[in-house]
Write an enzyme that holds these catalytic residues in place. Structure first.
Site, PDB file in Angstrom:
ATOM      1  N   CYS A   1      -4.627   6.142  11.280  1.00 50.91           N
ATOM      2  CA  CYS A   1      -4.038   6.094  12.629  1.00 50.91           C
ATOM      3  C   CYS A   1      -3.109   7.251  12.935  1.00 50.91           C
ATOM      4  O   CYS A   1      -2.670   7.407  14.072  1.00 50.91           O
ATOM      5  CB  CYS A   1      -3.302   4.765  12.843  1.00 50.91           C
ATOM      6  SG  CYS A   1      -1.745   4.608  11.920  1.00 50.91           S
TER       7      CYS A   1
ATOM      8  N   CYS B   1       2.376   2.968   9.527  1.00 49.06           N
ATOM      9  CA  CYS B   1       1.392   3.082  10.600  1.00 49.06           C
ATOM     10  C   CYS B   1       2.060   2.942  11.959  1.00 49.06           C
ATOM     11  O   CYS B   1       3.216   2.547  12.068  1.00 49.06           O
ATOM     12  CB  CYS B   1       0.316   1.992  10.477  1.00 49.06           C
ATOM     13  SG  CYS B   1      -0.546   1.929   8.894  1.00 49.06           S
TER      14      CYS B   1
ATOM     15  N   CYS C   1      -2.625   0.632  14.912  1.00 52.27           N
ATOM     16  CA  CYS C   1      -3.509   1.011  13.809  1.00 52.27           C
ATOM     17  C   CYS C   1      -4.688   0.032  13.725  1.00 52.27           C
ATOM     18  O   CYS C   1      -4.502  -1.191  13.719  1.00 52.27           O
ATOM     19  CB  CYS C   1      -2.743   1.011  12.492  1.00 52.27           C
ATOM     20  SG  CYS C   1      -3.760   1.527  11.072  1.00 52.27           S
TER      21      CYS C   1
ATOM     22  N   CYS D   1      -0.247   6.939   7.337  1.00 56.20           N
ATOM     23  CA  CYS D   1      -1.614   6.418   7.301  1.00 56.20           C
ATOM     24  C   CYS D   1      -2.582   7.519   7.737  1.00 56.20           C
ATOM     25  O   CYS D   1      -2.378   8.172   8.766  1.00 56.20           O
ATOM     26  CB  CYS D   1      -1.726   5.208   8.240  1.00 56.20           C
ATOM     27  SG  CYS D   1      -3.391   4.559   8.423  1.00 56.20           S
TER      28      CYS D   1
ATOM     29  N   ARG E   1       4.172   6.831   2.971  1.00 55.64           N
ATOM     30  CA  ARG E   1       3.415   7.981   3.447  1.00 55.64           C
ATOM     31  C   ARG E   1       2.631   7.603   4.697  1.00 55.64           C
ATOM     32  O   ARG E   1       2.360   6.431   4.946  1.00 55.64           O
ATOM     33  CB  ARG E   1       2.463   8.496   2.372  1.00 55.64           C
ATOM     34  CG  ARG E   1       1.443   7.470   1.895  1.00 55.64           C
ATOM     35  CD  ARG E   1       0.499   8.068   0.867  1.00 55.64           C
ATOM     36  NE  ARG E   1      -0.412   7.084   0.315  1.00 55.64           N
ATOM     37  CZ  ARG E   1      -1.517   6.657   0.907  1.00 55.64           C
ATOM     38  NH1 ARG E   1      -1.839   7.144   2.090  1.00 55.64           N
ATOM     39  NH2 ARG E   1      -2.294   5.760   0.331  1.00 55.64           N
TER      40      ARG E   1
ATOM     41  N   THR F   1       0.805  -1.219   0.000  1.00 56.79           N
ATOM     42  CA  THR F   1       0.000   0.000   0.000  1.00 56.79           C
ATOM     43  C   THR F   1       0.840   1.272   0.000  1.00 56.79           C
ATOM     44  O   THR F   1       0.338   2.353  -0.312  1.00 56.79           O
ATOM     45  CB  THR F   1      -0.923   0.037   1.230  1.00 56.79           C
ATOM     46  OG1 THR F   1      -0.115   0.055   2.422  1.00 56.79           O
ATOM     47  CG2 THR F   1      -1.847  -1.173   1.259  1.00 56.79           C
TER      48      THR F   1
END
Length: 536
Positions: free
Chosen positions: A67, A33, A37, A64, A62, A29
């Site tokens: 969370c 996190c 999370c 999340c 990047r 993805t």
């Protein structure tokens, strides 16, 4: 937690105890996190682990949006460690890289810039520039979501050198432009039934200031820390409003670019959530696993925002690890029942280390420090309730009319003989303080505990290396033997609260000399008089 398999177990159980201790990223993805999370746990083969958010960002992941991993409490490890990396992390948190660059950080640490870069990259996966960049990005996101400042002004307030750098960083870390992030935050407020304008108004002169939630991990003994601060509040610089359970601690702040007023509310009940709110708190899946303190900051210059936040976090000891403290101290026969009775008891730090050092050396009740404030402190442009002045700087307290040993201390602080900044060498600072006429070892140890945020106060340098656990020794001697390391400061606070150690007295290797008269708080109420000295 160093083993990746153990880290994955923490992620699978959404264990909020490890929020801020490490981060995990999902290669399929492209996001990273916090361990707690609430999203579906990814397959182990797709997970990578990082010691810092900056390292995850440098690897191309990047944050999340669910969370908010950049909003977790800081790692307690940086408060414990006295080496180059620990000191560097405390300096970076205080904004040194933003103000002085990597060269300034290296000079403060006493190492070359190359050595600092090498050490941080080896341990954290990111150098000082990347770590400071992550800090700036988080500050910018807070401002986007809590103020209506123009984006151009906001970018420079967060510490970015250019609008292009600001836009590129926000897109890279949050996968959205600043305008998109602000619009998304406004949409969440509307859906929640809140006013569309950011809480606390949207400019630097807004009456309510910038509203923040200061996250912490684990249980938090809020009543005890507000009791501690209330009886030590110096009139004119600090005040506590409200009744027990609904108090607000307020104080003035002298900052790099200007000044400010900070307000922190005492929670009226447990503040934990199973799902993260719109972005500024540590989520928790269980009742005792973290929460936040409501804070408002009114600053004359918004460039001081991240520094002001960090100083309030140190004052309220919000980056502590109460689980590690309980595990260590709970095994002590004398401390075990105390730790169980007051879970999450914190060791308050200082919003201004030099101010606290002056208050400790001055001694006496808070009103004595207030006299010093009225005589030498800078008045606020406008009186705000009981807040009237900024505490005087060391340079303002070196005149012949200033009483000793305060004048000697302030002269040493002003000329650099004693350094009490965020990343100061704690042992060197303690030795330099103890050598000053009229200060002594006890006061120096107390300053090290609170002004420098050392959780390991109570040891005697190398005493903990003797191999003796201290089992069977009197409670005041086990700290010297290293039985409570590295959490001696928390043990001291437990002993103070229980009346087993006179308030203000530290269990170090010298004959006991009390720093302040005993104060024992009755259940559900404030400690009775006599009030302790201003700096304690």
């Amino acid at each position: 937690m160093r083993d990746d398999d153990a880290r994955y177990e923490a992620v699978s159980s959404r264990d909020a105890r490890f929020d801020g201790e490490f981060f995990f990223a999902v290669v399929t993805t492209g996001i990273y996190c916090r361990p707690s999370c609430p999203a579906v746990t990814p397959k182990r083969v797709n997970v990578r682990f990082f010691v810092s958010a900056a390292a995850a960002q440098a690897a191309g992941f990047r944050a999340c949006r669910r969370c908010r991993p950049d909003a977790v409490p800081g790692s307690a490890e940086w408060n414990v460690r006295a080496d180059l990396v620990g000191r560097a992390m405390r300096f970076i948190g205080d904004g040194v890289v933003d103000r002085e660059g990597v060269g300034g950080l290296a000079r403060r640490l006493g190492y070359s810039a190359r050595q600092v870069q090498r050490q941080l990259t080896a341990e954290l996966g990111a150098g000082p520039v990347a770590l400071a960049r992550a800090r700036r990005a988080h500050t910018a996101r807070v401002l986007l979501q809590t103020t209506d400042l123009p984006v151009t002004e906001l970018a420079f307030a967060a510490g970015f050198a250019s609008i292009r750098q600001f836009n590129d960083t926000m897109r890279e870390i949050y996968a959205g432009t600043p305008s998109e992030l602000r619009a998304a935050a406004a949409g969440r407020r509307v859906r929640a039934g809140a006013p569309s304008q950011a809480a606390g108004g949207g400019s630097r002169s807004a009456p309510g200031g910038i509203a923040l939630r200061l996250a912490y991990r684990g249980p938090y003994a809020t009543a005890e820390i507000f009791d501690f601060l209330q009886v030590r509040a110096v009139p004119g610089v600090e005040e506590v409003r409200g009744s027990h359970g609904t108090r607000t601690y307020r104080r003035t702040l002298r900052l790099t670019y200007g000044s400010g007023i900070a307000e922190v509310d005492e929670p009226t009940g447990p503040r934990t959530r199973k799902r993260p709110p719109a972005g500024l708190v540590c989520p928790a899946a269980r009742g005792a696993d973290g929460g936040w303190l409501e804070c408002r900051l009114r600053l004359t210059d918004l460039r001081d925002l991240s520094t002001a936040v960090q100083r309030m976090r140190r004052l309220f000891d919000l980056d502590a690890d109460p689980y590690a403290v309980a595990e260590r101290l709970g095994a002590d026969p004398a401390l075990g029942p105390l730790v169980a009775a007051r879970p999450g008891l914190r060791s308050p730090g200082a919003a201004d280390p030099e101010e606290l050092a002056v208050r400790i050396v001055l001694g006496g009740p808070p009103e004595r420090a207030a006299e010093l404030v009225r005589a030498y402190g800078k008045p606020l442009d406008a009186v705000d309730g009981g807040l009237t002045h900024l505490f005087p700087t060391p340079g303002e307290l070196t005149g012949e009319e200033v009483p000793e040993p305060v004048r000697t201390l302030c002269t040493a602080l002003a000329d650099g003989t004693v350094v009490l900044d965020a990343g100061a060498d704690r042992y060197a600072a303690e030795r330099a303080l103890a050598a000053l006429p009229g200060v002594g070892a006890k006061a120096a140890a107390y300053i090290r505990m609170r002004a420098l945020g050392d959780p390991d106060v109570g040891d005697s340098g190398d005493a903990g290396d003797s191999g003796h656990s201290g089992e069977g020794r009197p409670v005041g001697e086990r700290a010297v033997a290293g039985a409570w390391r590295p959490w001696g400061a928390y043990a001291v606070h437990h002993l103070w609260r229980a009346g087993l150690l006179p308030a203000g007295e530290l269990p170090v290797a010298e004959p006991a000399v009390a720093l302040c008269p005993p104060v024992v708080s009755p259940p559900g109420g404030l400690p009775p008089r006599p009030r302790p000295p201003a700096g304690r």
